[in-house]
Design an enzyme around this catalytic site. Structure first.
Site, short mmCIF file in Angstrom:
data_model
loop_
_atom_site.label_atom_id
_atom_site.label_comp_id
_atom_site.label_asym_id
_atom_site.label_seq_id
_atom_site.Cartn_x
_atom_site.Cartn_y
_atom_site.Cartn_z
N HIS A 273 -42.96 71.28 40.19
CA HIS A 273 -42.70 69.86 39.94
C HIS A 273 -43.36 69.07 41.06
O HIS A 273 -43.02 69.23 42.23
CB HIS A 273 -41.20 69.57 39.90
CG HIS A 273 -40.89 68.12 39.65
ND1 HIS A 273 -40.74 67.61 38.37
CD2 HIS A 273 -40.74 67.07 40.50
CE1 HIS A 273 -40.50 66.31 38.45
NE2 HIS A 273 -40.49 65.97 39.73
N CYS A 274 -44.29 68.21 40.69
CA CYS A 274 -45.04 67.43 41.67
C CYS A 274 -44.42 66.04 41.77
O CYS A 274 -44.41 65.28 40.80
CB CYS A 274 -46.51 67.32 41.27
SG CYS A 274 -47.52 66.41 42.48
N VAL A 275 -43.92 65.71 42.96
CA VAL A 275 -43.29 64.40 43.14
C VAL A 275 -44.31 63.28 43.15
O VAL A 275 -43.98 62.12 42.87
CB VAL A 275 -42.47 64.38 44.45
CG1 VAL A 275 -41.32 65.35 44.38
CG2 VAL A 275 -43.36 64.68 45.66
#
Length: 428
Positions: A273-275
């Site tokens: 999951h890339c913020v």
């Protein structure tokens, strides 16, 4: 005190630009943002009477404020404004101008800023909540650096129109690749043949923020669940394997799929999951994610070189970044030099991310699989953990990249028919 109704608006009723469906499923208007706020009234009443506040009163007030803070929108009613997008818009210009006043201030600001961002990242990551702070910071940084490049570098005559065109094309292509990445990572869906019906509720889920997606909850009932018994369901779950069964999404995950606790969905070939894009990186958007990184890095490196040539034309680029005498004598050159340093810090961080991604693709391993293999001590690690090889899916360097470049959302078979309720929680 009035008892709140929990009504679901009819989908046939179109919302005007100033109307919206609140977190209780009721139709409301942006002009009524200060009306009928029972939680706020109760909190103020307790404060004036010097009575202790309820444990959940502050969270309810905050949820009401975030739900009512909206802007009119032409399609689909008023849109909610996420408060996390505001701090980068205010802090970044102020901090960069403060850092340009003196080199000691620049050293303090450019050292503290990454620390604050990392602290906020670990704070939000521990709570497993979504935030638009990092996406807002990334987009605003890109836009603000381009704005300063035009106003401070181009208008001073330090670069020509050709250099401006190259930077503009790079920024545009980066944004296009980002839009493609945001189209979705590839979510695991239940088998359509097993779906019997779908019902939408506007009551907040027990394990989710009630303000997310207006409290909307879509429940899909499968044929097997409607006709079978609990004993049959348990038997079939054992046959399909408990390891691939997601207790949250109620689906059987295909190989290499994983559940994201932040997005609340199962993603095909989940990497991480890339913020910075506020989304998962999975099977459908992994290639466009790498393309976004490459385009941004090329554009950033070219822009940094142009800025350093404008402030220190007689020195090598690397030397100019470390030592540029007289750069703080003028506010314009100091601001450009500070922005070059800020862009260099961001570029180094994304260059490390791109390096890790390229190494993982070369070994046909995802970031999620690498972390699990290191935890279970089933992977081979080298170069201080930069290279992690599980040896499970690797087909050689060429085979791994060929698989990566040809994979798509439809390459995996559909999820096996689940035998329980399939609950799909909407993500706001």
């Amino acid at each position: 005190m009035k008892k709140r109704a929990n009504k679901v608006p009819e989908e046939e009723q179109n919302l005007c630009c100033c109307e919206y469906v609140n977190r209780f499923g009721e139709r409301s208007h942006v002009g009524a943002c200060c009306c009928d706020c029972e939680d706020l009234d109760d909190a103020c009443d307790r404060f004036l009477k010097r009575e202790p506040q309820k444990p959940e009163s502050l969270s309810h007030v905050a949820a009401d404020v975030t739900d009512r803070l909206r802007v009119p929108w032409l399609w689909g009613g008023a849109r909610k404004v996420d408060l996390s997008i505001i701090p980068p818009l205010l802090l970044l210009p102020v901090l960069l101008h403060v850092a340009a006043l003196h080199y000691l201030l620049g050293l303090v600001v450019l050292t503290a800023l990454p620390g604050l961002v990392l602290w906020y990242y670990y704070f939000t990551h521990r709570k497993k909540g979504q935030t638009l702070f990092f996406l807002s910071l990334a987009l605003f940084s890109l836009a603000y650096m381009y704005y300063l490049f035009v106003t401070e570098v181009l208008l001073n005559g330090d670069v020509g129109l050709v250099q401006l065109a190259v930077v503009t094309v790079g920024v545009t292509l980066t944004l296009v690749a980002l839009v493609l990445t945001k189209r979705g990572p590839g979510v695991v869906r239940p088998n359509r043949e097993a779906v019997h019906s779908t019902v939408t509720y506007y009551t907040p889920a027990a394990d989710r923020d009630p303000a997310v997606n207006g409290g909307r909850r879509d429940v899909t009932t499968t044929v097997a669940n409607r006709a079978g018994s609990a004993e049959d369901s348990g038997a079939e779950l054992k046959e399909s394997g408990r390891r691939n069964w997601c207790q949250v999404c109620k689906v059987v995950r295909p190989p290499r799929a994983g559940h994201c606790r932040i997005c609340g969905v199962c993603v095909l070939r989940l990497d991480h999951h890339c913020v910075w894009i506020n989304s998962c990186v999975g099977q459908s958007n992994h290639r466009s994610f790498l393309l976004t990184l490459v385009l941004f890095l090329l554009t950033s490196l070219y822009g940094i070189s142009l800025v350093l040539r404008s402030v220190c034309p007689n020195q090598h680029l690397v030397i100019a970044l470390l030592y540029c005498p007289g750069v703080y004598e003028q506010s314009s050159t100091a601001l450009r030099f500070t922005c070059a340093w800020y862009s260099s810090i961001v570029t180094c961080g994304l260059l490390h991310l791109l390096t890790v991604q390229v190494i993982n693709v070369s070994h046909n391993v995802t970031e999620r699989e690498a972390r699990e293999a290191l935890r279970d001590r089933t992977a081979r690690s080298a170069y201080w953990g930069l290279v992690i090889d599980t040896g499970v899916y690797s087909k050689g360097f060429r085979g791994n990249w060929a698989e990566f470049m040809t994979m798509g959302e439809n390459s995996n078979p559909p999820s096996p028919a689940p035998t329980d309720l399939v609950v799909l929680l909407g993500v706001g």
